[in-house]
Motif scaffolding. Structure first.
Motif, short mmCIF file in Angstrom:
data_model
loop_
_atom_site.label_atom_id
_atom_site.label_comp_id
_atom_site.label_asym_id
_atom_site.label_seq_id
_atom_site.Cartn_x
_atom_site.Cartn_y
_atom_site.Cartn_z
N GLY A 241 0.80 -1.08 -0.12
CA GLY A 241 -0.01 -0.07 -0.24
C GLY A 241 0.91 1.47 -0.11
O GLY A 241 0.12 2.12 0.41
N GLU A 242 2.07 1.23 -0.33
CA GLU A 242 3.09 2.22 -0.32
C GLU A 242 3.44 2.86 -1.76
O GLU A 242 4.51 3.42 -1.72
N ASP A 243 2.76 1.90 -2.84
CA ASP A 243 3.34 2.58 -4.16
C ASP A 243 3.23 3.95 -4.73
O ASP A 243 4.29 4.23 -5.13
N GLN A 244 2.60 4.60 -4.14
CA GLN A 244 2.56 6.25 -4.41
C GLN A 244 3.44 6.72 -3.72
O GLN A 244 4.14 7.82 -4.38
N ALA A 245 3.84 6.45 -2.60
CA ALA A 245 5.11 7.03 -1.98
C ALA A 245 6.13 6.67 -2.40
O ALA A 245 7.34 7.59 -2.86
#
Length: 137
Positions: free
Chosen positions: A115-119
């Motif tokens: 769930g950290e792909d955008q960061a």
């Protein structure tokens, strides 16, 4: 990938890579970076690009020497300062980062699962912007 944070050296593979860069002779450090970048940049879109953490770390080291680049100050990066790196590593690093942000790329898949792909993508975009700016592309 054993990761403890989103930073370019905040995973086991990149931290080990920092040690490998330190272990290389001063005249061979650029070759160590070039090898990991080429291994990723030369994969086709149909190939699964795995182990890209080293390429991201290499790109961070190159970007650190560019105008506007952030210094690599983490304890997990190389301990020894790098000699000035050849300018031709910059577009190679951009190609590797572009490959790692496309389909069939393990780091992107792993960060998406967490769930950290955008960061993670934001950090990659910042590196890419510095490298492109310094390359004059």
């Amino acid at each position: 990938m054993g990761a403890w944070d989103i930073g370019h050296f905040d995973n086991d593979t990149a931290a080990d890579f920092g040690g490998r860069v330190d272990d290389a002779e001063p005249g061979k450090k650029a070759d160590v970076l070039r090898d990991v970048l080429t291994a990723i940049a030369d994969t086709g879109p149909e190939d699964y690009a795995d182990c890209g953490e080293e390429a991201v770390a290499a790109a961070a080291l190159i970007a650190a020497q560019c105008p506007g680049g952030e210094p690599v100050t983490t304890a997990y990066g190389p301990k020894e300062p790098l000699p000035p790196l050849p300018a031709d590593l910059r577009p190679l690093a951009v190609r590797a980062l572009d490959r790692l942000t496309a389909e069939n790329a393990e780091p992107l898949d792993l960060w998406a699962e967490a769930g950290e792909d955008q960061a993670w993508l934001a950090g990659i975009a910042a590196l890419r912007a510095v490298l492109v700016g310094a390359s004059g592309e």
